[in-house]
Design a protein around this motif. Structure first.
Motif: not given
Length: 252
Positions: A85-86, A31-35, A9-11, A17-22
């Motif tokens: 927690n990004n 399996k990723v959830a992006i917020v 789970l990536v906020t 950075m959040g998009a790159a982490i996802a």
């Protein structure tokens, strides 16, 4: 080192950075959830990845939204293995300004309280999977970089100490908690600030002069470090903060 089929789970997953982490986690079969708050941007990030992340549109300063983030992730994937927690933002304001406390409250809500609440709600699920948490901090937690950055700097320093505090409590339950503290990182300056690509390049050229390695990190470099910390390669690492800033915090 593989996190294949692990649920992440990536906020703040709609850009930077959040998009790159996802993207890093999905490329490795997780399996990723992006917020995020911007559904369009989240959809763009999801569309770029073969193993499309699950999109959760939510506002992290809304407690009910935060609860829904966890419940929706569990409902969709059945478990939770890694929480990143990004999400965070900065709003420069003088401590002497009339709106100083309003800005402070707003930044602390987003950068600190939302991460604390989300981690609190996610913790029972992470204990079940012996998972881990990676908090995205900043080198501003180490020392002030702006005369008017008291709110942001304080929020990141608090986030790093929160990292150590919950690492102490959750460690015996098999959950690791670490922080990553980036310095200057290339981001979507053009889109978020309405400036040209040429102007953005000038900003990066100026910023990199403040680093020892004469460069600005790419978001993918931060994602690599986050992935390492979330993997079993870092199975003996908890309660730690890792600086990735090309030596900026040493360059006075």
């Amino acid at each position: 080192m593989s996190l294949k089929d692990k649920v992440v789970l990536v906020t703040g997953g709609s850009s930077g950075m959040g998009a790159a982490i996802a993207e890093k986690f999905t490329s490795k079969g997780a399996k990723v959830a992006i917020v995020g708050r911007n559904a369009k941007k989240l959809q763009e990030v999801s569309a770029k990845n073969g193993n499309k992340p699950h999109i959760i549109v939510a506002d992290l300063v809304n407690d009910e939204d935060v609860k829904r983030i966890v419940s929706e992730t569990i409902s969709h994937y059945g478990q939770l293995d890694v929480l990143v927690n990004n999400a965070g933002f900065n709003n420069i304001v003088s401590f002497l300004a009339e709106n100083a406390m309003d800005t402070f409250d707003q930044i602390m809500l987003t950068n600190l309280r939302s991460a604390v609440l989300l981690t609190n709600i996610a913790a029972p699920h992470l204990i079940k999977t012996k998972g881990n948490v990676v908090n995205i901090s900043s080198i501003s937690a180490l020392r002030p970089y702006s005369v008017t950055g008291f709110s942001y700097d304080t929020s990141k320093a608090a986030l790093e100490h929160f990292t150590r505090c919950i690492a102490l409590e959750l460690g015996p339950k098999g959950v690791r908690v670490n922080a990553v503290s980036p310095g200057p990182v290339k981001s979507d300056l053009v889109g978020s600030m309405g400036i040209s690509a040429e102007e953005a390049q000038l900003i990066y050229e100026s910023v990199k002069k403040g680093t020892l390695l004469d460069k600005v990190a790419d978001p993918e470099e931060v994602a690599d470090l986050v992935y390492y910390l979330a993997s079993d390669k870092a199975r003996s690492v908890t309660g730690a903060s890792f600086v990735i800033d090309n030596g900026a915090h040493l360059n006075s």
